[in-house]
Design an enzyme around this catalytic site. Sequence first.
Site, PDB file in Angstrom:
ATOM      1  N   ASN A 180       0.819  -1.209   0.000  1.00 33.98           N
ATOM      2  CA  ASN A 180       0.000   0.000   0.000  1.00 33.98           C
ATOM      3  C   ASN A 180       0.853   1.259   0.000  1.00 33.98           C
ATOM      4  OD1 ASN A 180      -2.396  -1.318  -0.159  1.00 33.98           O
ATOM      5  ND2 ASN A 180      -3.010  -1.011   1.950  1.00 33.98           N
ATOM      6  N   CYS A 221      -7.580   2.307   3.600  1.00 34.61           N
ATOM      7  CA  CYS A 221      -6.284   1.633   3.590  1.00 34.61           C
ATOM      8  C   CYS A 221      -5.096   2.576   3.464  1.00 34.61           C
ATOM      9  CB  CYS A 221      -6.249   0.605   2.451  1.00 34.61           C
ATOM     10  SG  CYS A 221      -7.391  -0.772   2.687  1.00 34.61           S
ATOM     11  N   ARG A 250     -14.446   7.308   4.120  1.00 29.05           N
ATOM     12  CA  ARG A 250     -13.284   7.483   4.985  1.00 29.05           C
ATOM     13  C   ARG A 250     -12.149   8.182   4.237  1.00 29.05           C
ATOM     14  NH1 ARG A 250     -13.028   1.403   7.300  1.00 29.05           N
ATOM     15  NH2 ARG A 250     -13.880   1.034   5.202  1.00 29.05           N
TER      16      ARG A 250
END
Length: 467
Positions: free
Chosen positions: A222, A274, A342
């Site tokens: 990520n 994430c 989010r």
Amino acid sequence: MKVTIVGTGYVGLVTGACLAEIGNDVFCVDVDPRKIEILNNGGVPIHEPGLQEMLRRTRAAGRIQFSTDVKASVEHGDVQFIAVGTPPDEDGSADLQYVLAAARNIGKYSNGFKVIVDKSTVPVGTALQVKRVVDEELKARGLGGSEKHGFSVVSNPEFLKEGAAVDDFMRPDRIVIGIDDDRAGNLAREKMKRLYAPFNRNHERTLYMDVFSAEFTKYAANAMLATRISFMNDLSNLADTVGADIESVRRGIGSDPRIGYHFLYAGCGYGGSCFPKDVQALAQTARENGHTLRVLEAVEAVNRDQKEVLVNKIVKRMGEDLRGRTFAVWGLAFKPNTDDMREASSRRIIESLLERGATVRGYDPVAREEAERVFALDLADRPDELKRLHLVKTQQDALTDADALVIVTEWKEFKSPDFWHLKSALKTPVIFDGRNLYEPEAMAEMGIDYFAIGRPHVELDRNGSSN
């Protein structure tokens, strides 16, 4: 196989549904009775393409169940997936309280050998903490060292993209499994190999490694993707200054097979559950171990600033005082095909417009209800601003009385609108595009004043056409 999934968020629900789809007996448990009620009534608490249909099939076949009964869930599964949230703590580190609570329950109710799988995104060393907590509970029951009540903690990070999570799980490009090299680990390896066998029939996709490396791999993946995004966004701001076109640059560098085109799109910043928290958590892990990940800290800083770039363009074009101005905003979710708000760029952009006195009419194909909930919390202490935010049901509703259009999320339905209708619906034909959906020259030819990210602005003459 009998499988338990602890947590029915994005990761847990998709994992449970997909494992049930291939024939496993899945028990999904959650401490939130509202979620369980929705699932038992045939609904889905999140928006994820293909998920509701898969749950309908597996529920009808009797291969998946939903409950708040923690004891029953532990007793059910030989394999216990922990897929609960790991929200960022105040210092940016991952908050492991829900992971460790799940582990404690497994130790408390274990009725045999358990493979405990950390599916949540967790920092390096979490498996050791999970093991310690389970050990404590077993010893409290007088079962410490019991072969019958043994266990192994496995790291099996998820690599699911919201909006494509079902496809990602059913057609994985890799399955990472971190496992201990001992007797319990060997037993766990055999169970995990059997569980994932249907995904490895064409070719082996499973990568076995030590637990620490598996935990690290998720964060590293990520972080790398976030780095590509922030790097392109940083370049786009320079392109604005020097007069280059970031889209041409993207094509030029993406054609190099060593670089490729993925995650090279300039925009108004990344969000979601994430990238933001994982970048922060990895940077914090480095600090805790006496290191500074300088590139990663820059990635976070660039992304934070990038969410203001579109607002800066609006202010430059329309002035700092936006009282009396109305803006149509297309796209509220952090990305298409999800209702996840989010860290969504829309939150920062809309709040900045409201702070300057503007009225905002926002539209999103699926995130309207979630956006209403989020903004009610974000603006709870600013009732005047909340009154000036209207979340509407259609694209056209958003354009009503708007002075300009702001595009934040690249939903497909925004890519080819009726531009002549759009132009006539706006008080002034101005578009601020945070996702570079349109061509500047084409917009100018239609008399639309178009501002994108890192793309040249084509000036209009007094008649509304390009010079």
